[in-house]
Motif scaffolding. Structure first.
Motif, PDB file in Angstrom:
ATOM      1  N   SER A 218       0.858  -1.173   0.000  1.00  0.00           N
ATOM      2  CA  SER A 218       0.000   0.000   0.000  1.00  0.00           C
ATOM      3  C   SER A 218       0.901   1.231   0.000  1.00  0.00           C
ATOM      4  O   SER A 218       1.985   1.244   0.574  1.00  0.00           O
ATOM      5  CB  SER A 218      -0.911  -0.006   1.219  1.00  0.00           C
ATOM      6  OG  SER A 218      -0.195   0.382   2.355  1.00  0.00           O
ATOM      7  N   ALA A 219       0.429   2.242  -0.680  1.00  0.00           N
ATOM      8  CA  ALA A 219       1.201   3.479  -0.793  1.00  0.00           C
ATOM      9  C   ALA A 219       0.595   4.480   0.173  1.00  0.00           C
ATOM     10  O   ALA A 219      -0.427   5.083  -0.112  1.00  0.00           O
ATOM     11  CB  ALA A 219       1.128   4.004  -2.218  1.00  0.00           C
TER      12      ALA A 219
ATOM     13  N   PHE B 219       7.586   7.758  -5.687  1.00  0.00           N
ATOM     14  CA  PHE B 219       7.785   7.240  -7.035  1.00  0.00           C
ATOM     15  C   PHE B 219       6.446   6.721  -7.519  1.00  0.00           C
ATOM     16  O   PHE B 219       5.861   5.822  -6.920  1.00  0.00           O
ATOM     17  CB  PHE B 219       8.830   6.112  -7.028  1.00  0.00           C
ATOM     18  CG  PHE B 219       9.074   5.515  -8.390  1.00  0.00           C
ATOM     19  CD1 PHE B 219       9.725   6.252  -9.377  1.00  0.00           C
ATOM     20  CD2 PHE B 219       8.653   4.223  -8.685  1.00  0.00           C
ATOM     21  CE1 PHE B 219       9.943   5.713 -10.639  1.00  0.00           C
ATOM     22  CE2 PHE B 219       8.876   3.677  -9.947  1.00  0.00           C
ATOM     23  CZ  PHE B 219       9.527   4.419 -10.920  1.00  0.00           C
ATOM     24  N   TYR B 220       5.942   7.322  -8.600  1.00  0.00           N
ATOM     25  CA  TYR B 220       4.639   6.942  -9.141  1.00  0.00           C
ATOM     26  C   TYR B 220       4.876   6.184 -10.445  1.00  0.00           C
ATOM     27  O   TYR B 220       5.287   6.767 -11.441  1.00  0.00           O
ATOM     28  CB  TYR B 220       3.796   8.202  -9.357  1.00  0.00           C
ATOM     29  CG  TYR B 220       2.361   7.973  -9.811  1.00  0.00           C
ATOM     30  CD1 TYR B 220       1.833   6.696 -10.026  1.00  0.00           C
ATOM     31  CD2 TYR B 220       1.502   9.060 -10.015  1.00  0.00           C
ATOM     32  CE1 TYR B 220       0.527   6.504 -10.430  1.00  0.00           C
ATOM     33  CE2 TYR B 220       0.186   8.885 -10.417  1.00  0.00           C
ATOM     34  CZ  TYR B 220      -0.296   7.596 -10.632  1.00  0.00           C
ATOM     35  OH  TYR B 220      -1.602   7.416 -11.045  1.00  0.00           O
TER      36      TYR B 220
ATOM     37  N   ALA C  67       7.376  -5.549 -15.858  1.00  0.00           N
ATOM     38  CA  ALA C  67       8.497  -4.611 -15.986  1.00  0.00           C
ATOM     39  C   ALA C  67       8.410  -3.509 -14.926  1.00  0.00           C
ATOM     40  O   ALA C  67       9.381  -3.236 -14.217  1.00  0.00           O
ATOM     41  CB  ALA C  67       8.509  -4.005 -17.385  1.00  0.00           C
ATOM     42  N   LEU C  68       7.245  -2.875 -14.823  1.00  0.00           N
ATOM     43  CA  LEU C  68       7.159  -1.792 -13.838  1.00  0.00           C
ATOM     44  C   LEU C  68       6.974  -2.317 -12.422  1.00  0.00           C
ATOM     45  O   LEU C  68       7.306  -1.625 -11.453  1.00  0.00           O
ATOM     46  CB  LEU C  68       6.071  -0.786 -14.214  1.00  0.00           C
ATOM     47  CG  LEU C  68       6.451   0.210 -15.314  1.00  0.00           C
ATOM     48  CD1 LEU C  68       5.652   1.493 -15.202  1.00  0.00           C
ATOM     49  CD2 LEU C  68       7.920   0.550 -15.357  1.00  0.00           C
ATOM     50  N   ASP C  69       6.487  -3.551 -12.294  1.00  0.00           N
ATOM     51  CA  ASP C  69       6.459  -4.170 -10.967  1.00  0.00           C
ATOM     52  C   ASP C  69       7.892  -4.335 -10.453  1.00  0.00           C
ATOM     53  O   ASP C  69       8.182  -4.093  -9.275  1.00  0.00           O
ATOM     54  CB  ASP C  69       5.758  -5.529 -11.034  1.00  0.00           C
ATOM     55  CG  ASP C  69       5.450  -6.098  -9.647  1.00  0.00           C
ATOM     56  OD1 ASP C  69       5.005  -5.315  -8.784  1.00  0.00           O
ATOM     57  OD2 ASP C  69       5.655  -7.302  -9.440  1.00  0.00           O
ATOM     58  N   ILE C  70       8.785  -4.712 -11.355  1.00  0.00           N
ATOM     59  CA  ILE C  70      10.194  -4.866 -10.984  1.00  0.00           C
ATOM     60  C   ILE C  70      10.763  -3.536 -10.490  1.00  0.00           C
ATOM     61  O   ILE C  70      11.382  -3.451  -9.427  1.00  0.00           O
ATOM     62  CB  ILE C  70      11.006  -5.404 -12.188  1.00  0.00           C
ATOM     63  CG1 ILE C  70      10.661  -6.871 -12.425  1.00  0.00           C
ATOM     64  CG2 ILE C  70      12.499  -5.197 -11.979  1.00  0.00           C
ATOM     65  CD1 ILE C  70      11.227  -7.442 -13.719  1.00  0.00           C
TER      66      ILE C  70
ATOM     67  N   LEU D 239       3.866   4.384  -5.486  1.00  0.00           N
ATOM     68  CA  LEU D 239       2.473   4.185  -5.875  1.00  0.00           C
ATOM     69  C   LEU D 239       2.456   3.399  -7.190  1.00  0.00           C
ATOM     70  O   LEU D 239       2.970   3.866  -8.207  1.00  0.00           O
ATOM     71  CB  LEU D 239       1.784   5.541  -6.066  1.00  0.00           C
ATOM     72  CG  LEU D 239       0.352   5.514  -6.610  1.00  0.00           C
ATOM     73  CD1 LEU D 239      -0.550   4.654  -5.751  1.00  0.00           C
ATOM     74  CD2 LEU D 239      -0.206   6.933  -6.703  1.00  0.00           C
ATOM     75  N   PHE D 240       1.893   2.206  -7.121  1.00  0.00           N
ATOM     76  CA  PHE D 240       1.798   1.366  -8.321  1.00  0.00           C
ATOM     77  C   PHE D 240       0.380   0.803  -8.347  1.00  0.00           C
ATOM     78  O   PHE D 240       0.106  -0.229  -7.742  1.00  0.00           O
ATOM     79  CB  PHE D 240       2.849   0.251  -8.247  1.00  0.00           C
ATOM     80  CG  PHE D 240       2.955  -0.597  -9.482  1.00  0.00           C
ATOM     81  CD1 PHE D 240       2.934  -0.035 -10.756  1.00  0.00           C
ATOM     82  CD2 PHE D 240       3.097  -1.979  -9.390  1.00  0.00           C
ATOM     83  CE1 PHE D 240       3.057  -0.820 -11.892  1.00  0.00           C
ATOM     84  CE2 PHE D 240       3.215  -2.775 -10.524  1.00  0.00           C
ATOM     85  CZ  PHE D 240       3.197  -2.195 -11.773  1.00  0.00           C
ATOM     86  N   PRO D 241      -0.540   1.509  -8.997  1.00  0.00           N
ATOM     87  CA  PRO D 241      -1.964   1.184  -8.911  1.00  0.00           C
ATOM     88  C   PRO D 241      -2.479   0.422 -10.127  1.00  0.00           C
ATOM     89  O   PRO D 241      -1.800   0.284 -11.145  1.00  0.00           O
ATOM     90  CB  PRO D 241      -2.598   2.565  -8.868  1.00  0.00           C
ATOM     91  CG  PRO D 241      -1.708   3.399  -9.743  1.00  0.00           C
ATOM     92  CD  PRO D 241      -0.313   2.809  -9.673  1.00  0.00           C
TER      93      PRO D 241
END
Length: 801
Positions: free
Chosen positions: A25-26, A35-36, A59-62, A75-77
């Motif tokens: 959770s962000a 970092f968004y 890729a962006l999960d990494i 924040l990775f929504p």
RNA sequence: GCGGGUGUGGCGGAAUGGCAGACGCAUCAGACUCAAAAUCUGACGGGGGUGACUUCGUGAGGGUUCGAGUCCCUCCACCCGCACCA
């Protein structure tokens, strides 16, 4: 630990733990560096997740997982772009309400995404079909309307003659309806439009302020298509009227020997009494209107046209009376719908003039205008052009534009290819456009406090026979009173296109449950702009451009704190089938990610998709490649049986450890996931060769691999008895000095060919290296040495004659 | 036609102008096994040589450089957009 690696149990275990611990959770902790990371939210289609989805998501999960371990508030929504035609069509066909279809599809997609172990903050999930969401989509539309950027206009739409329905461009394939195969014709309808052209300049100029990959910037620039030139007035002989043209080559005005207007040009009707061959002109216009897009493309090379007899124009620069033609190579939708033709210096005009025997007058010397149009603007000099003679093209442009302005005959002008955005759909499954049509007050916005204007629950959401939206059936919804004057009025029945909800969704993630604003000021100020947005190239000139436009508008309205929504934009390549073709049911080459997860595990799928090739290029699926990645993870699993004590890297591994940390850290940031994984494989091979790994080495190895394969690494971390959770660990540091080998093998070349090797310190000085090199190849040094090259750590080259 | 991208072993692909083919797959050989699979170890671009070696080789052809897959020029092929934008 002797059990075999079993992803089924450990993946579920850790997904549950992460969810329970709210691991990703962000928090709205506005004191930490943020970092968004953003990936394009999917359209939850009935087919379920495609293997193409996990490539950008992983890729962006990494990157997100790595940044968290580096101390960022990340924040990775994720959410759902759920309005749209396929759902509506499926609903019609199967007689299920689109809302239910959407719910089912979202549920399936969410289950699938969760099975892949992404570190999304699911508490911030959004759905464009949720009234609490589209309330703000409608709110933005009203802002646009009030600012004069939303307007209604007569526009041609694609009309299927059999389904009797308006189609989106994407639904028209080779001029026929995608669903029924019937011909599609153009039909003029009144449509809501958004004035994206008002932002054309900013959308180009501000590309300089963002970090997008070059192909995206180039495509957007070309799509907007800004060009600089002049508008010039040509007097219509014997009338008070002028025929205005746009040209990028005002310097060639002396060479304009005729004019051409588009078949739809209004002067054809206005001067029908003066046109001697009006019947012929009309016949040409009707023929042009009947041509489908397909025919226009096919016939593009063969110019057609008809002279408009009885009308002449006067070239303002030399007073010559010149003929006016009508031809469909001139488009009503660009410039003024009329051109001055300079056949000597424009390929299309040249072709047309040759075909119809019109005069070709050279005004820029340098080519042979009898053979071909001369279009080189860099080298030519003006001739046959009165006061412009002798000038080069750039100076002539300037001189003629000034002259035209002085005489009141024209002015400089810039033009765009970009057209305004057709924003209406005559469909059910979209956001209702919150406008009331009052016979007295005209178009009146629905009061903001009445938002969201709910999509009514209807029994029948089939399209109407006359092309109106299905909402037009709903008389008790349509009939209302004007909020302005209270008289009887009707609601707008068009809905918004799918692009609406996706034009601002990244803002809603910041504060998804806020009912008073699309997001709080604090959240906007802290999180915006998106630091890194990855998505498909196919969205470059639609979604990406539309959302930049909305964001710029919201910035001008004071709603958002920055003029650009995305600081960085990257793009992934497509995943093709095993045969190298695009995956499709008809080709029978579709891979279902669920099958890969159940057979090999999510970590294998993630690793494989990152290892498959360069991230930005298309890649073909290979089941053997998947197996190879599973084998890698099996070998990772096997490391735990080699585990020995040790709180520091062992001497023989130290250099390699530091090198790998350095390489993996930088490769993750530059999207070179394949080489990062290769480096980890190489390190793993070293441990196998050695037969042992110590705790310090194991911790680092697991941490580096964690972003790619989060479940197996978390499990091994726990099994090894390391403290806490791996997702809470700190990203390892490397020491630059320790990445350097003590001695390296340096190639020794003679005249550029390798003839030997020396073992030497990588930072050895040149004299030492050259001396050692000469010694290694002394038998071959028979001539006069003319040059000695030394690249530390790489090679020595002795050049002799 | 214009714009963007890509051409490297049997395959996917690595290589700040500096040892081409890292890493993986496939294949072959060895170990283990009654056997197979799995696993482990090793070999693996083409030609020549018993061999240490040698020679050719990154779509084609030129060029720059001590040195080019990489930079420059001229082409070719394939993929993806756009399509008469004056």
């Amino acid at each position: 630990m002797s059990e075999a690696y079993n992803p089924k149990t450990i993946e579920k275990k850790w997904q549950d733990i992460w969810a329970e611990e709210k691991a990703f959770s962000a928090p709205n902790d506005y004191t930490r560096p943020k970092f968004y990371a953003l990936v394009e939210f999917p359209y939850p289609s009935g087919q379920g997740l495609h293997v193409g989805h996990p490539r950008p998501y992983t890729a962006l999960d990494i990157v997100s997982r790595k940044r968290r371990m580096q101390g960022y508030n990340v924040l990775f929504p994720m959410g759902w772009d759920a309005f749209g035609l396929p759902t509506e069509n499926y609903a019609i066909k199967n007689k299920i309400h689109p809302r239910i279809v959407t719910e089912n599809n979202v549920h399936r997609f969410k289950t699938q995404l969760q099975s892949l172990g992404y570190s999304f903050d699911w508490d911030r999930e959004v759905n464009t079909t949720d009234p609490g969401y589209y309330k703000w989509t409608q709110w933005i539309f009203l802002k646009l309307f009030k600012a004069g950027l939303a307007y209604k206009s007569e526009m041609p739409i694609n009309w299927c003659t059999s389904c009797k329905v308006g189609l989106a461009n994407e639904e028209v394939v080779n001029g026929v309806c995608e669903r029924c195969g019937s011909p599609v014709v153009r039909r003029v309808k009144s449509q809501w439009m958004l004035k994206i052209t008002a932002y054309a300049d900013k959308l180009i100029d501000d590309l300089d302020t963002v970090d997008y990959i070059t192909p995206v910037k180039v495509s957007q620039k070309n799509w907007i298509g800004r060009s600089y030139g002049a508008e010039v007035d040509f007097q219509l002989a014997g009338t008070e009227d002028k025929l205005t043209v746009f040209t990028t080559r005002p310097d060639t005005l002396f060479g304009a020997t005729y004019m051409v207007v588009s078949p739809e040009h209004p002067y054809i009707d206005k001067y029908k009494d003066s046109i001697n061959n009006y019947e012929e002109v009309l016949a040409y216009r009707d023929a042009a209107a009947r041509k489908s897009d397909f025919e226009r493309t096919e016939l593009a090379k063969d110019k057609t046209g008809v002279e408009i007899k009885g009308l002449k124009a006067i070239n303002p620069v030399n007073g010559n009376e010149i003929p006016i033609w009508v031809s469909d190579y001139v488009l009503m939708s660009y410039g003024t719908g009329a051109i001055m033709a300079v056949p000597a210096h424009d390929e299309r005009d040249w072709e047309f003039a040759k075909k119809f025997g019109l005069p070709i007058v050279e005004v820029v010397a340098g080519g042979n205008v009898d053979e071909a149009a001369f279009t080189d603007v860099a080298t030519g000099k003006l001739v046959n052009s009165g006061f412009l003679n002798g000038l080069d093209v750039a100076d002539a442009k300037k001189a003629i534009t000034e002259w035209l302005a002085e005489k009141g005959l024209g002015h400089s002008k810039k033009n765009f290819k970009l057209r305004d955005w057709v924003f209406s759909r005559q469909r059910y499954w979209g956001e209702p456009i919150p406008i009331i049509k009052c016979p007295k007050c005209g178009f009146v916005p629905v009061p903001e406090e009445e938002l969201p204007l709910m999509l009514p629950e209807v029994e029948n959401y089939m399209p109407t026979d006359n092309g109106e939206s299905p909402l037009a059936h709903m008389r008790d919804w349509v009939e209302t009173t004007c909020p302005c004057c209270g008289s009887k009025a009707e609601r707008e029945t068009d809905t918004m296109p799918q692009w609406a909800g996706s034009s601002w969704y990244f803002l809603r993630y910041l504060d998804p449950h806020n009912n008073d604003a699309l997001a709080s000021k604090e959240a906007l100020n802290y999180w915006m702009p998106v630091d890194w947005y990855n998505g498909g190239m196919e969205h470059t000139t639609l979604h990406l451009l539309y959302s930049r436009f909305w964001h710029k508008f919201l910035y001008d309205q004071g709603v958002v704190p920055c003029p650009e929504p995305y600081q960085k934009r990257t793009s992934h390549g497509m995943i093709l089938g095993e045969n190298g073709e695009k995956m499709s049911k008809s080709r029978g080459n579709v891979i279902n990610p669920d099958d890969i997860v159940s057979e090999f595990g999510a970590d294998t799928l993630r690793t494989y998709e990152m290892f498959i090739g360069a991230f930005n290029l298309a890649a073909s699926w290979s089941q053997d490649g998947v197996k190879g990645c599973r084998r890698f993870l099996d070998r990772v699993w096997g490391l735990s049986s080699m585990l020995v004590n040790g709180d520091a890297y062992t001497a023989d591994m130290e250099t390699k450890m530091h090198q790998t940390i350095k390489k993996v850290s930088s490769d993750f940031e530059s999207m070179k996931y394949n080489t990062a994984i290769a480096a980890l494989m190489s390190l793993l091979n070293d441990f196998y060769k050695k037969g042992s790994i110590n705790k310090a080495e194991f911790k680092t190895f697991l941490t580096l691999l964690n972003p790619v394969a989060p479940h197996i690494t978390e499990e091994l971390w726990q099994e090894a008895g390391f403290e806490g959770r791996l997702y809470q660990a700190t990203w390892p540091e490397y020491d630059e000095a320790k990445t350097i080998e003590k001695t390296v093998e340096v190639a020794v070349q003679v005249n550029g060919k390798i003839r030997g090797y020396i073992q030497i310190a990588p930072d050895a000085d040149k004299d030492t290296a050259i001396a050692a090199g000469k010694e290694a190849v002394k038998d071959r040094l028979t001539g006069t040495i003319v040059k000695e090259v030394y690249v530390p750590g790489r090679l020595v080259n002795i050049v002799q004659k």
